[in-house]
Each structure stands twice: as structure tokens, then as C-alpha cells.
Scaffold this active site. Structure first.
Site, PDB file in Angstrom:
ATOM      1  N   ASP A  64     -88.895 -69.315  76.148  1.00  0.00           N
ATOM      2  CA  ASP A  64     -87.400 -70.064  75.316  1.00  0.00           C
ATOM      3  C   ASP A  64     -87.074 -70.496  75.822  1.00  0.00           C
ATOM      4  O   ASP A  64     -86.647 -71.215  75.774  1.00  0.00           O
ATOM      5  CB  ASP A  64     -86.630 -68.444  74.652  1.00  0.00           C
ATOM      6  CG  ASP A  64     -86.304 -68.278  76.645  1.00  0.00           C
ATOM      7  OD1 ASP A  64     -86.693 -67.488  76.935  1.00  0.00           O
ATOM      8  OD2 ASP A  64     -85.172 -68.594  77.135  1.00  0.00           O
ATOM      9  N   ASP A 104     -83.338 -71.102  75.860  1.00  0.00           N
ATOM     10  CA  ASP A 104     -82.569 -69.816  76.184  1.00  0.00           C
ATOM     11  C   ASP A 104     -81.352 -70.142  74.994  1.00  0.00           C
ATOM     12  O   ASP A 104     -81.613 -69.700  73.365  1.00  0.00           O
ATOM     13  CB  ASP A 104     -81.825 -70.252  76.944  1.00  0.00           C
ATOM     14  CG  ASP A 104     -80.555 -69.654  77.853  1.00  0.00           C
ATOM     15  OD1 ASP A 104     -80.701 -67.913  77.749  1.00  0.00           O
ATOM     16  OD2 ASP A 104     -79.833 -70.443  77.967  1.00  0.00           O
TER      17      ASP A 104
HETATM   18  N1  LIG Z   1     -83.035 -67.259  77.979  1.00  0.00           N
HETATM   19  C1  LIG Z   1     -83.605 -67.313  79.720  1.00  0.00           C
HETATM   20  N2  LIG Z   1     -82.349 -66.518  79.792  1.00  0.00           N
HETATM   21  C2  LIG Z   1     -82.506 -65.713  81.473  1.00  0.00           C
HETATM   22  N3  LIG Z   1     -83.482 -64.519  80.965  1.00  0.00           N
HETATM   23  C3  LIG Z   1     -85.104 -64.940  81.237  1.00  0.00           C
HETATM   24  N4  LIG Z   1     -86.250 -64.499  81.182  1.00  0.00           N
HETATM   25  C4  LIG Z   1     -86.682 -65.083  79.971  1.00  0.00           C
HETATM   26  N5  LIG Z   1     -85.889 -66.376  79.342  1.00  0.00           N
HETATM   27  C5  LIG Z   1     -84.778 -66.004  79.510  1.00  0.00           C
END
Ligand SMILES: Nc1ncnc2[nH]cnc12
Ligand SMILES: CSC[C@H]1O[C@H](OP(=O)(O)O)[C@H](O)[C@@H]1O
Length: 296
Positions: A214, A216
Site C-alpha cells: 500500500d 500508507d
Molecule cells: N502502511 C503501513 N504501515 C505500517 N505497517 C504496514 N504494513 C503494511 N503496510 C503498512
């Protein structure tokens, strides 16, 4: 003092989100291994890929029941060392803090920024004080081999990346996410620390294959990350991670030669022998076996 590590590779694998089912080892055997540092996340599964011994441990336990802040990182590293692992490879879901690292990409994490606040971060302490170097927290040799292996799977692979480790379990706020970008963070997760620092104390070269799931929450026009995004991408990627490990096994040099982390404790202990806590020394029979293990 015990001899140097074996010239046979034995890769300890810490599998994270989406990888609790394991890495498809041949001749797999599940074993409960006890640690003086408490209960590890799960029994280990030991077996082979090609001719190489691997021992797998599910970081969040069976059924992903253990939160990132509650993982017993010390016990996990201790049992991998106890099982004879020569090196540790972490598989992790990560968010991206930069445009160039897109969901589906793999990142060979090489640096960490530690924002965790509530985890036990050392095997050492009062009665046996040690300060290892963490300037280069990952093993360049393992990272390079893993990068080449991951490249063979067809995935896009980034050879380096700075990982910001947050305490969680919540994801970050948008303001935090932008701040981490300003610090030079390129990816983000909740488990790389203190795992990497403990591996260094245990003289285990450590590499992390991060799988981007992703962006974030720094992209203002998009909703922030949700766990369903992470798991959907990880389900698609788990087979790629397993294929990367099979490639790695095929590419490891026939004989393992020493790595810098193998001797991380050589100049780290500062407590005078007469001031050492003998109970703590005994607990370190695996972690610091080169210094305190059974004498041959
Ligand atoms: N955006 C994110 N923040 C923290 N841990 C994660 N693991 C996978 N995506 C994450
Ligand atoms: C399931 S989303 C957040 C979770 O995923 C990552 O875990 P791991 O590194 O074990 O793959 C992240 O660090 C969080 O713990």
C-alpha cells in the site's frame, strides 16, 4: 570458545503478514523449541529447499494472533539461533512512503528508523552490558543474493530502502506519514525493529525482503491504508516470496564464508568479568554461544 559457524548455510526465516502458512519446505518437521527469553511466536518448521536447510517461524503466530507490539522478538531470534540458523531472512508486508515503490514491488530493506516505544530491544542489560554496531543493520551479502533471487520471479525489485518501524498497531496519521518521508523513510512497517537489532546481537546476519502492499496515507487524494488492502496484496504475493526463496537456495554459494555480523560481539561487551550476572550469561548460551556457549 566454540568454533566459527558451520560452512553450511542454514537460513532462519521470519514470515510475517500473509505468510503464516509457511514457505513450502521439503521434508518439513514442526518442532517446539523453548527459549530462556519466553515463548516464541510458534513452533518452528524446519526442512529444506533444494539442498539448503531452512527453519521457518511465523512472526505473528498461528492464525496471526500476536500483535506487532506483543511479538516476543527476543525468543524468536533466540530459537532460530538455537536451531542452528546461520543467517536470518525476514519477510514483511510494508507500506510505501514514495511514488517509486508501488504495491506489488519488492524492497531489499537496508536501513531502519526505529519509532517503536514499548518493546524489549536487547538481549543484554544490567549485569552484562553490550553495545554492538548497528551502522549497517542488514547483511549486504544476503541482501544482494536475495535481490538477484527475487528479480528472477519477475517482480520489480528495489535494491535498497529505508524502513520506518512504527509501534502500531494503528497505522500512521497523514502528518506522521509525511514527516517520515521528510526523514528519508521510503517504506514503513511495524516489525523490523527490534528484530534487526536483536539479530545483530545474536551474531546473525539479517536481511529483509519487504513486499509493498500500500501507499500508507500520504497521498492526499486517496483513503489511507486498511488491513484488507495489505492482506489482499500479500495473498497475491506469498507465492512470489516462496519462489524467491527457492531461487535463493539455488544461488547460495556452496560453502558459507564468514560475514561481518558473525563476530558482532567481539568488541561489544563492556562489563568486567567479575561484575557479570551469571544468570544472564547462562541465558545467552545460544545468542552469544561463541563467547559463553559450552566449551568443547
Ligand atoms: N502502511 C503501513 N504501515 C505500517 N505497517 C504496514 N504494513 C503494511 N503496510 C503498512
Ligand atoms: C497486516 S497489516 C500490518 C502488519 O503487517 C506487517 O507485518 P509483518 O512485518 O509481520 O509482515 C506490519 O509490520 C504490521 O505488523
Amino acid at each position: 570458545m566454540r568454533a566459527e559457524k558451520s560452512t553450511s548455510w542454514h537460513i532462519g526465516v521470519l514470515g510475517g503478514s500473509g505468510l503464516a502458512a509457511g514457505i513450502g519446505l521439503e521434508e518439513a518437521q514442526e518442532i517446539e523449541v523453548a527459549s530462556p527469553f519466553g515463548a516464541p511466536s510458534a513452533p518452528v518448521v524446519t526442512g529444506r529447499l533444494g539442498g539448503v536447510r531452512f527453519t521457518f517461524l511465523a512472526r505473528h503466530g498461528k492464525g496471526h494472533a500476536i500483535a506487532p507490539g506483543e511479538v516476543n522478538y527476543r525468543a524468536n531470534i533466540d530459537v532460530l539461533k538455537r536451531c542452528g540458523a546461520t543467517d536470518v531472512l525476514a519477510l514483511s508486508a510494508i507500506g510505501s512512503l514514495c511514488e517509486a515503490m508501488a504495491p506489488g514491488d519488492m524492497v531489499l530493506v537496508d536501513q531502519f528508523i526505529d519509532r517503536t516505544t514499548a518493546r524489549t530491544g536487547s538481549f543484554f542489560g544490567s549485569g552484562l552490558v553490550a553495545h554492538v554496531s548497528l551502522a549497517d543493520p542488514t547483511c549486504e551479502r544476503l541482501r544482494t543474493l536475495l535481490g538477484k533471487a527475487a528479480g528472477q520471479t519477475g517482480a520489480r525489485v528495489h535494491p535498497s530502502g529505508t524502513y520506518v518501524c512504527i509501534e502500531g498497531p494503528q497505522f500512521s496519521t497523514r502528518a506522521e506519514s509525511r514527516m517520515y518521508q521528510g526523514w528519508g523513510g521510503e517504506v514503513i512497517g511495524m516489525t523490523g525493529m527490534p528484530e534487526a537489532r536483536l539479530a545483530r546481537e545474536a551474531e546473525l546476519p539479517y536481511a529483509m525482503l519487504g513486499m509493498v502492499t500500500d501507499y500508507d496515507c500520504w497521498r492526499v487524494e486517496e483513503a489511507g491504508v486498511e488491513v484488507s488492502h495489505v492482506l489482499a496484496v500479500m495473498q497475491a504475493n506469498a507465492e512470489v516470496a516462496r519462489a524467491a526463496l527457492r531461487e535463493l537456495a539455488a544461488r547460495l554459494p556452496r560453502k558459507r564464508t564468514p560475514a561481518p555480523a558473525d563476530t558482532a560481539l567481539d568488541h561489544a561487551l563492556i562489563t568486567a568479568p567479575e561484575a557479570r550476572d551469571s544468570a544472564l550469561v547462562r541465558k545467552l548460551d545460544a545468542v552469544a554461544c561463541r563467547l559463553f556457549g559450552e566449551r568443547d
